[in-house]
Design a protein around this motif. Structure first.
Motif, mmCIF file in Angstrom:
data_model
loop_
_atom_site.group_PDB
_atom_site.id
_atom_site.type_symbol
_atom_site.label_atom_id
_atom_site.label_comp_id
_atom_site.label_asym_id
_atom_site.label_seq_id
_atom_site.Cartn_x
_atom_site.Cartn_y
_atom_site.Cartn_z
ATOM 1 N N MET A 135 51.819 15.773 112.815
ATOM 2 C CA MET A 135 52.173 15.062 114.034
ATOM 3 C C MET A 135 52.134 16.074 115.323
ATOM 4 N N GLU A 136 53.403 16.927 114.898
ATOM 5 C CA GLU A 136 53.569 17.956 116.040
ATOM 6 C C GLU A 136 52.348 19.029 116.416
ATOM 7 N N SER A 137 51.653 19.362 115.474
ATOM 8 C CA SER A 137 50.399 20.025 115.421
ATOM 9 C C SER A 137 49.452 19.167 116.351
ATOM 10 N N ARG A 138 49.233 18.175 116.074
ATOM 11 C CA ARG A 138 48.426 17.201 116.708
ATOM 12 C C ARG A 138 48.662 17.024 118.054
ATOM 13 N N PHE A 187 50.577 18.912 120.112
ATOM 14 C CA PHE A 187 50.885 19.924 120.901
ATOM 15 C C PHE A 187 49.559 20.929 121.118
ATOM 16 N N THR A 188 48.723 20.804 119.945
ATOM 17 C CA THR A 188 47.230 21.763 119.716
ATOM 18 C C THR A 188 46.581 21.017 119.181
ATOM 19 N N PRO A 189 45.841 19.750 119.890
ATOM 20 C CA PRO A 189 44.960 19.002 119.464
ATOM 21 C C PRO A 189 43.487 19.571 119.129
ATOM 22 N N GLU A 190 43.327 20.767 119.891
ATOM 23 C CA GLU A 190 42.063 21.447 119.762
ATOM 24 C C GLU A 190 42.103 22.169 118.222
ATOM 25 N N SER A 191 43.227 22.400 117.662
ATOM 26 C CA SER A 191 43.299 23.382 116.685
ATOM 27 C C SER A 191 42.702 22.820 115.412
ATOM 28 N N PHE A 192 42.541 21.523 115.075
ATOM 29 C CA PHE A 192 41.959 21.025 114.029
ATOM 30 C C PHE A 192 41.504 19.896 114.135
ATOM 31 N N ASP A 193 40.479 19.315 113.274
ATOM 32 C CA ASP A 193 39.930 17.999 113.304
ATOM 33 C C ASP A 193 40.404 17.478 111.989
ATOM 34 N N LEU A 194 41.293 16.333 112.288
ATOM 35 C CA LEU A 194 41.749 15.530 111.276
ATOM 36 C C LEU A 194 40.862 15.023 110.344
#
Length: 82
Positions: free
Chosen positions: A47-50, A52-59
């Protein structure tokens, strides 16, 4: 107050894990308390990664929802000797 909420959260996760064991979805040797700690930390981190850096990965592409059960089923460090 916050500590009691955290403990209650772990208790709820642990109860769900025990239900999964009873349903045959997880091994009876799963040590549920450490697994609850690991699972909550995993979800919080995602949740934190999503957030603060939503572009960092595609769930969806990462298929992470299918990897969590494997983490609980296959980790030798989360089992107890029974």
């Amino acid at each position: 107050m916050q500590q009691s909420l955290l403990t209650e959260c772990y208790d709820k996760i642990e109860n769900v894990l025990k239900e999964c064991i009873e349903a045959g979805q997880l091994l009876v040797t799963l040590n549920t308390r450490p697994a609850a700690l690991l699972l909550r930390g995993y979800v919080n981190g995602m949740m934190e990664s999503r957030l603060f850096t939503p572009e960092s990965f595609d769930l969806a592409a990462a298929a992470l929802h299918r990897r969590r059960p494997d983490m609980l089923r296959l980790s030798p460090t989360l089992t107890t000797a029974r």
